[in-house]
Design a protein around this motif. Structure first.
Motif, short mmCIF file in Angstrom:
data_model
loop_
_atom_site.label_atom_id
_atom_site.label_comp_id
_atom_site.label_asym_id
_atom_site.label_seq_id
_atom_site.Cartn_x
_atom_site.Cartn_y
_atom_site.Cartn_z
N GLY A 249 0.80 -1.22 0.00
CA GLY A 249 0.00 0.00 0.00
C GLY A 249 0.83 1.27 0.00
O GLY A 249 0.29 2.38 -0.02
N ASP A 250 2.14 1.13 0.00
CA ASP A 250 3.00 2.32 -0.04
C ASP A 250 2.76 3.07 -1.36
O ASP A 250 2.59 2.45 -2.41
CB ASP A 250 4.47 1.88 0.05
N PRO A 251 2.76 4.42 -1.31
CA PRO A 251 2.51 5.18 -2.55
C PRO A 251 3.52 4.88 -3.66
O PRO A 251 3.21 5.07 -4.85
CB PRO A 251 2.59 6.64 -2.11
N TYR A 252 4.70 4.42 -3.31
CA TYR A 252 5.73 4.16 -4.33
C TYR A 252 5.92 2.66 -4.61
O TYR A 252 6.91 2.25 -5.20
CB TYR A 252 7.06 4.80 -3.91
N GLU A 253 4.93 1.87 -4.13
CA GLU A 253 5.03 0.41 -4.26
C GLU A 253 5.28 -0.02 -5.71
O GLU A 253 6.04 -0.96 -5.96
CB GLU A 253 3.72 -0.20 -3.75
N THR A 254 4.69 0.67 -6.68
CA THR A 254 4.82 0.23 -8.08
C THR A 254 5.71 1.17 -8.90
O THR A 254 5.69 1.13 -10.14
CB THR A 254 3.44 0.15 -8.77
N SER A 255 6.49 2.03 -8.22
CA SER A 255 7.36 2.94 -8.98
C SER A 255 8.68 3.20 -8.26
O SER A 255 9.21 4.30 -8.34
CB SER A 255 6.63 4.26 -9.24
N ASP A 256 9.16 2.20 -7.54
CA ASP A 256 10.44 2.30 -6.82
C ASP A 256 11.53 2.86 -7.73
O ASP A 256 11.79 2.31 -8.80
CB ASP A 256 10.81 0.91 -6.32
N ALA A 257 12.19 3.95 -7.29
CA ALA A 257 13.23 4.58 -8.11
C ALA A 257 14.38 3.64 -8.44
O ALA A 257 15.10 3.87 -9.41
CB ALA A 257 13.77 5.83 -7.40
N VAL A 258 14.58 2.58 -7.64
CA VAL A 258 15.71 1.67 -7.91
C VAL A 258 15.25 0.24 -8.23
O VAL A 258 16.05 -0.68 -8.18
CB VAL A 258 16.73 1.67 -6.75
N PHE A 259 13.95 0.06 -8.54
CA PHE A 259 13.44 -1.22 -9.05
C PHE A 259 13.65 -2.39 -8.10
O PHE A 259 14.03 -3.48 -8.52
CB PHE A 259 14.10 -1.54 -10.41
N GLY A 260 13.39 -2.16 -6.80
CA GLY A 260 13.66 -3.22 -5.84
C GLY A 260 12.47 -4.09 -5.46
O GLY A 260 12.65 -5.17 -4.90
N VAL A 261 11.24 -3.63 -5.76
CA VAL A 261 10.05 -4.32 -5.22
C VAL A 261 9.71 -5.58 -5.99
O VAL A 261 9.66 -5.57 -7.21
CB VAL A 261 8.83 -3.37 -5.25
N LYS A 262 9.50 -6.66 -5.25
CA LYS A 262 8.97 -7.89 -5.86
C LYS A 262 7.75 -8.31 -5.04
O LYS A 262 7.75 -8.18 -3.81
CB LYS A 262 10.03 -8.99 -5.85
N GLU A 263 6.77 -8.86 -5.71
CA GLU A 263 5.52 -9.22 -5.05
C GLU A 263 5.76 -10.09 -3.81
O GLU A 263 5.15 -9.87 -2.76
CB GLU A 263 4.61 -9.96 -6.05
N SER A 264 6.68 -11.05 -3.91
CA SER A 264 6.89 -11.98 -2.79
C SER A 264 7.54 -11.31 -1.59
O SER A 264 7.63 -11.91 -0.52
CB SER A 264 7.77 -13.15 -3.25
N LEU A 265 7.99 -10.06 -1.76
CA LEU A 265 8.67 -9.37 -0.65
C LEU A 265 7.78 -8.28 -0.04
O LEU A 265 8.23 -7.53 0.82
CB LEU A 265 9.99 -8.75 -1.15
N ILE A 266 6.53 -8.20 -0.50
CA ILE A 266 5.61 -7.19 0.05
C ILE A 266 4.85 -7.80 1.23
O ILE A 266 4.33 -8.91 1.13
CB ILE A 266 4.62 -6.71 -1.02
#
Lengths: 332, 332
Positions: A249-266
């Motif tokens: 639910g973080d506002p930057y969940e889908t636009s991380d400036a350094v491309f770190g987010v993966k679904e399994s890590l949320i």
């Protein structure tokens, strides 16, 4: 005159360089390299660098801008400011290299970017330690398990944890830093469990007062990372895992400036009070936020095997006489 | 807590990054850039960077080595040490970009690499000046003409000339440098002629005590440049020409560490005494070596026209909706 005597070097001759033949000429002069892997890396690097210039018809003015940019990145770099890492991060290269070098197996935990704020001076603490001393942070209790791919707990793993303070800054970003804060190395117990007190992560901008920040601005990109906590797992015999957990639910969940987010890590944070007896057991308020996660590490052997397999797959895909030695692609 | 309020940014969402989809995700986050040329350059740069990592299966250890290398290149860089330019030179990129941006037309003089030792503080001198004050150098008289592609002389061209001393070092490589030496700006006279006294160029190593030198060593490459003299021509209305003349028979003629040699730029030195009356006319010994060359400059209009034409050729070759604006390729 004290000139040294020169004898013609024993390398394939070249001359009359053109847009078309310069690449082969560079390969030719590099062909005496005795390190097969380095030679291969340089060959592919030069191919891509030259193709980039040819395809875009890069101008001298643009080349000068690029050189100046790299000089600026070098200028701002220091032991606590890793601007080249940041550049690699915002171009998606860091995430890519991690994904290549750390193949995900079965149910194992995915890796993500290290980021430029890891330090090597974090103190090793016991389970239950308070790793963040920011009084403005929202209290958080983290309870995690560390298991192998068979589901067996792994004791004695050194778990490096780091996060920002409530204002979104790492300790190293403060000029007066004397001792590590918001970071520690926790060791897993006999049941493969670590627990510690910290604060709820917040979104924060990557350092944007340097050349990489200026580049993001020119690209109309924001410089925020979604709220997260970093983890690095080390134990002999296991593949080193660098990862992070992100808050859903973080506002930057889908636009991380350094491309770190993966679904399994949320993850979703609960409250300690939601689980009977937890507040008493860990000596914290029921209002404390609760982070739970089950990490799964793979062994070095599993990792090496998967890397070998992926490397052979890539060799076959390219279909051009590559072989795999120690997990690395090199020409035959 | 004094956190700023965050609203979700208006960019295409991404998540769950993989080896396969990271490239498209980086393009997607860069897609808001309003500068079409910059967006195009970044798109192609990211493609090549990612393809390089995927094709070679770049390891984290290798990535770390590359980051450290770039930091080292930055560290040694200064106003008089252009290590990033040197890196571009030894990878053949500088020669390539020059060739792309300065198309050769008809009988015009070819360009070559600027190199890292040009300065902007050379004094403007008159024809006949002594530009090198090294008593150990072998005396040389240079007499050159500067003409346009129709064969008409071009007066009043500012010609930047620079060369090493007899030991193979540029003035800026000496710590105690107080004034320029081995370099000057000579202006062509009404007949498009420049002449000056200098010394015979010698082969010399590019600076090899830094990270680029170490790279050449790892690649089993020598770090020498063949004997040459640099020239840069500037006059309003004409395409700036950066070039150099090389001495035929130099031991490094076919293995220049920075890929600068072109057949049309290789010259034979005569002796002043070989030409009747020349020694008297120029007031030098008949034993003085003689450098003669006829430079041909193209106009900015000719250069711009050729660039446009080459750019359209490249657009058609790629066959993927590129157009040419101000001589630059950008997506339609």
């Amino acid at each position: 005159m004290s000139q040294k005597k020169h004898t013609p070097p024993d390398i394939p001759p070249m001359k009359d360089l053109t847009i078309e033949n310069i690449t082969d000429n560079v390969h030719s002069i590099n062909s005496k390299c005795s390190d097969g892997r380095l030679k291969f890396l340089l060959e592919r690097l030069v191919n891509h660098l030259h193709d980039f210039a040819r395809e875009t018809r890069l101008s001298i003015a643009e080349w000068e801008t690029a050189i100046k940019f790299l000089v600026d990145v070098g200028d701002i770099s220091s032991d606590v400011r890793h601007e080249f890492v940041l550049l690699s991060d915002v171009l998606g290269l860091s995430l890519l290299v991690d994904a290549i070098d750390h193949p995900k197996l079965k149910n194992s935990t995915e890796g993500t970017v290290l980021g430029p704020f890891h330090t090597t001076d974090a103190h090793t603490v016991s389970n239950g330690h308070q790793i963040s001393n920011d009084p403005d942070g929202e209290p958080l209790l983290a309870i995690c398990t560390i298991k192998d791919t068979n589901g067996d707990p792994i004791p004695d793993v050194a778990v490096d944890v780091w996060e920002t303070d409530s204002k979104g800054f790492y300790d190293v970003q403060y000029a007066g830093r004397t001792t590590p804060d918001g970071r520690a190395i926790v060791r897993s117990d006999q049941d493969g469990i670590i627990y510690f007190n910290a604060i709820v992560p917040v979104p924060y901008p990557i350092p944007n007062d340097g050349p990489v920040g200026k580049l993001l601005e020119r690209l109309n990109r924001h410089c925020y990372r979604p709220s997260h906590m970093h983890f690095m797992f080390k134990k002999e015999g296991y593949d080193r895992l660098i990862t992070a957990l992100y808050l859903r639910g973080d506002p930057y969940e889908t636009s991380d400036a350094v491309f770190g987010v993966k679904e399994s890590l949320i993850i979703d944070l609960a409250k300690v009070g939601d689980v009977d007896g937890l507040a008493e057991k860990y000596g914290v308020s029921p209002e404390t936020r609760l982070l739970r996660y089950d990490f799964v590490l793979i062994t070095e052997q599993e990792s090496q095997g998967a890397r070998e397999e992926d490397a052979w797959k890539e060799a076959r895909r390219q279909n051009c006489n590559l072989k795999v030695v120690n997990g690395m692609l090199i020409p035959e």
